[in-house]
Every structure is written in structure tokens, then in C-alpha cells.
Design a protein around this motif. Sequence first.
Motif, PDB file in Angstrom:
ATOM      1  N   HIS A  55      37.575  42.460  44.137  1.00  0.00           N
ATOM      2  CA  HIS A  55      39.030  42.597  44.081  1.00  0.00           C
ATOM      3  C   HIS A  55      39.582  41.775  42.919  1.00  0.00           C
ATOM      4  N   ALA A  56      40.861  41.993  42.635  1.00  0.00           N
ATOM      5  CA  ALA A  56      41.582  41.179  41.648  1.00  0.00           C
ATOM      6  C   ALA A  56      42.899  40.759  42.302  1.00  0.00           C
ATOM      7  N   HIS A  57      43.566  39.813  41.653  1.00  0.00           N
ATOM      8  CA  HIS A  57      44.855  39.355  42.197  1.00  0.00           C
ATOM      9  C   HIS A  57      45.966  39.589  41.198  1.00  0.00           C
ATOM     10  N   LYS A  58      47.148  39.850  41.733  1.00  0.00           N
ATOM     11  CA  LYS A  58      48.319  40.117  40.880  1.00  0.00           C
ATOM     12  C   LYS A  58      48.906  38.819  40.345  1.00  0.00           C
ATOM     13  N   LYS A  59      48.946  37.792  41.186  1.00  0.00           N
ATOM     14  CA  LYS A  59      49.644  36.567  40.805  1.00  0.00           C
ATOM     15  C   LYS A  59      48.763  35.314  40.963  1.00  0.00           C
ATOM     16  N   LEU A  94      37.782  28.670  36.252  1.00  0.00           N
ATOM     17  CA  LEU A  94      39.210  28.975  36.399  1.00  0.00           C
ATOM     18  C   LEU A  94      39.404  30.474  36.183  1.00  0.00           C
ATOM     19  N   ILE A  95      39.847  31.150  37.234  1.00  0.00           N
ATOM     20  CA  ILE A  95      40.057  32.602  37.148  1.00  0.00           C
ATOM     21  C   ILE A  95      41.556  32.880  37.213  1.00  0.00           C
ATOM     22  N   PRO A  96      42.132  33.357  36.096  1.00  0.00           N
ATOM     23  CA  PRO A  96      43.563  33.674  36.127  1.00  0.00           C
ATOM     24  C   PRO A  96      43.831  34.960  36.915  1.00  0.00           C
ATOM     25  N   GLN A  97      45.096  35.302  37.050  1.00  0.00           N
ATOM     26  CA  GLN A  97      45.454  36.553  37.721  1.00  0.00           C
ATOM     27  C   GLN A  97      44.959  37.732  36.885  1.00  0.00           C
ATOM     28  N   GLY A  98      44.818  38.889  37.521  1.00  0.00           N
ATOM     29  CA  GLY A  98      44.476  40.102  36.775  1.00  0.00           C
ATOM     30  C   GLY A  98      43.035  40.188  36.319  1.00  0.00           C
ATOM     31  N   ILE A  99      42.128  39.532  37.025  1.00  0.00           N
ATOM     32  CA  ILE A  99      40.694  39.609  36.692  1.00  0.00           C
ATOM     33  C   ILE A  99      39.928  40.064  37.942  1.00  0.00           C
ATOM     34  N   TRP A 100      39.181  41.144  37.785  1.00  0.00           N
ATOM     35  CA  TRP A 100      38.345  41.633  38.888  1.00  0.00           C
ATOM     36  C   TRP A 100      37.131  40.734  39.001  1.00  0.00           C
ATOM     37  N   ARG A 101      36.723  40.367  40.205  1.00  0.00           N
ATOM     38  CA  ARG A 101      35.542  39.508  40.373  1.00  0.00           C
ATOM     39  C   ARG A 101      34.678  39.968  41.549  1.00  0.00           C
ATOM     40  N   GLU A 102      33.384  39.770  41.343  1.00  0.00           N
ATOM     41  CA  GLU A 102      32.413  39.999  42.422  1.00  0.00           C
ATOM     42  C   GLU A 102      31.414  38.858  42.373  1.00  0.00           C
ATOM     43  N   MET A 103      31.075  38.315  43.524  1.00  0.00           N
ATOM     44  CA  MET A 103      30.098  37.229  43.586  1.00  0.00           C
ATOM     45  C   MET A 103      28.858  37.721  44.340  1.00  0.00           C
ATOM     46  N   ASP A 104      27.681  37.416  43.772  1.00  0.00           N
ATOM     47  CA  ASP A 104      26.450  37.790  44.473  1.00  0.00           C
ATOM     48  C   ASP A 104      25.329  36.801  44.133  1.00  0.00           C
ATOM     49  N   ASN A 105      24.122  37.136  44.546  1.00  0.00           N
ATOM     50  CA  ASN A 105      22.954  36.256  44.344  1.00  0.00           C
ATOM     51  C   ASN A 105      23.191  34.851  44.876  1.00  0.00           C
ATOM     52  N   PHE A 106      23.748  34.750  46.071  1.00  0.00           N
ATOM     53  CA  PHE A 106      23.969  33.438  46.691  1.00  0.00           C
ATOM     54  C   PHE A 106      22.622  32.840  47.079  1.00  0.00           C
ATOM     55  N   ARG A 127      42.457  45.872  45.690  1.00  0.00           N
ATOM     56  CA  ARG A 127      41.116  46.069  46.269  1.00  0.00           C
ATOM     57  C   ARG A 127      40.494  47.371  45.775  1.00  0.00           C
ATOM     58  N   ASP A 128      41.301  48.163  45.074  1.00  0.00           N
ATOM     59  CA  ASP A 128      40.808  49.421  44.527  1.00  0.00           C
ATOM     60  C   ASP A 128      40.650  49.255  43.019  1.00  0.00           C
ATOM     61  N   TYR A 129      39.424  49.485  42.536  1.00  0.00           N
ATOM     62  CA  TYR A 129      39.140  49.198  41.118  1.00  0.00           C
ATOM     63  C   TYR A 129      39.980  50.075  40.176  1.00  0.00           C
ATOM     64  N   GLU A 130      40.160  51.349  40.534  1.00  0.00           N
ATOM     65  CA  GLU A 130      40.937  52.241  39.660  1.00  0.00           C
ATOM     66  C   GLU A 130      42.395  51.801  39.588  1.00  0.00           C
ATOM     67  N   GLU A 131      42.913  51.355  40.715  1.00  0.00           N
ATOM     68  CA  GLU A 131      44.300  50.861  40.754  1.00  0.00           C
ATOM     69  C   GLU A 131      44.427  49.610  39.874  1.00  0.00           C
ATOM     70  N   PHE A 132      43.411  48.748  39.950  1.00  0.00           N
ATOM     71  CA  PHE A 132      43.372  47.547  39.104  1.00  0.00           C
ATOM     72  C   PHE A 132      43.386  47.937  37.624  1.00  0.00           C
ATOM     73  N   LYS A 133      42.515  48.897  37.275  1.00  0.00           N
ATOM     74  CA  LYS A 133      42.426  49.307  35.857  1.00  0.00           C
ATOM     75  C   LYS A 133      43.747  49.868  35.358  1.00  0.00           C
ATOM     76  N   LYS A 134      44.414  50.641  36.211  1.00  0.00           N
ATOM     77  CA  LYS A 134      45.719  51.214  35.826  1.00  0.00           C
ATOM     78  C   LYS A 134      46.719  50.101  35.564  1.00  0.00           C
ATOM     79  N   SER A 135      46.665  49.042  36.389  1.00  0.00           N
ATOM     80  CA  SER A 135      47.634  47.945  36.246  1.00  0.00           C
ATOM     81  C   SER A 135      47.460  47.230  34.900  1.00  0.00           C
ATOM     82  N   LYS A 136      46.243  47.281  34.346  1.00  0.00           N
ATOM     83  CA  LYS A 136      45.973  46.599  33.081  1.00  0.00           C
ATOM     84  C   LYS A 136      46.535  47.368  31.887  1.00  0.00           C
ATOM     85  N   LEU A 137      46.924  48.617  32.109  1.00  0.00           N
ATOM     86  CA  LEU A 137      47.478  49.412  31.004  1.00  0.00           C
ATOM     87  C   LEU A 137      48.952  49.084  30.771  1.00  0.00           C
ATOM     88  N   ASN A 138      49.590  48.474  31.796  1.00  0.00           N
ATOM     89  CA  ASN A 138      51.027  48.187  31.679  1.00  0.00           C
ATOM     90  C   ASN A 138      51.314  46.964  30.822  1.00  0.00           C
TER      91      ASN A 138
END
Length: 138
Positions: A55-59, A94-106, A127-138
Amino acid sequence: MKTKIDDITIIDIPKIVDPKGRGKLSVVEKNIIPFSIKRVYYLYDVPSDSYRGGHAHKKLLQFMIPLSGSFEVLLDDGVNKKKIMLNKPDKGLLIPQGIWREMDNFSSGAICMVLASEHYDESDYFRDYEEFKKSKLN
Ligand code: TYD
């Protein structure tokens, strides 16, 4: 949300090494991160074949610290991707807003602590990757 991969930084957390060899103490104070902490949460007992995030965060801004063990963080600004291994308790991500992240290999016993700039708010998530990508075009 014009944030890009290069806005993601590793921050050194000040460390006090005990002069008598009794270990190390690291401290996060307001001056090393660009936000006031409103929330702290942590991930633990994560099976090695599981992933978290997605997921990514707006704010929300987050500062992620591997308190114990190691894990990998895949970061994605909608155009560029980067993978970072976190395995030192005196180095935080430090992860700013508007960055998609996934954590694995714990690793076994890994603990991922997150300091967050806002209270929990589900409406702040993409939580939807396509929605996230669209938000980055604005
Ligand atoms: P989520 O942020 O999706 O976790 P991760 O990125 O580690 O996979 O949150 C998992 C669940 O926990 C989800 O139902 C929301 C809930 N949650 C809270 O109630 N409060 C919180 O502060 C956080 C981070 C999550």
C-alpha cells in the motif's frame, strides 16, 4: 504527491556505545526526523515466507526501524522501484507520503518498528496499486 524514490532516505540514528561494554543505546528525537510522532506500531512474528505492506499513503510519513533481525523493503514511486535491506537498529528508513511499499524476507525474530506522523486512518491508504499510480499523475 510528487514524491519520488530519491525522497526516501536512510537516517542514522544517534548511538551511545556504553564505555564499559554494556551494549548500545539508540535514541530517536524530533530533530532527526521531519515530523512529530503521533503513533508507534511494530510488526513481529512475521513468517519468513510472508509479505507485509502492499500500500501507499496519501499524507502519512513513516520512519521504519529494524529493531531486531532483518527484512527487505520494496519501494515504488509509481515509475521507479528500489529494494532496501534493513538490518541495523541504528539506521532507519524515512518513507514520505505517496510511496508504495512492500516488506518481505523477514528473518526469524525480526521486529519492524514504525514511527508515524498521523493516527491510524484507513482513508489515508491506497491499497489498490492502479489507483496509487493514477494519483501520481496528478
Ligand atoms: P496494514 O497497515 O495493512 O499493515 P501492513 O502494512 O503491515 O501489512 O495494517 C494491518 C491491519 O492492522 C489493518 O486491518 C489495519 C490495522 N491497523 C490498525 O488498526 N492500526 C494501525 O496503526 C495499523 C498500522 C494497522
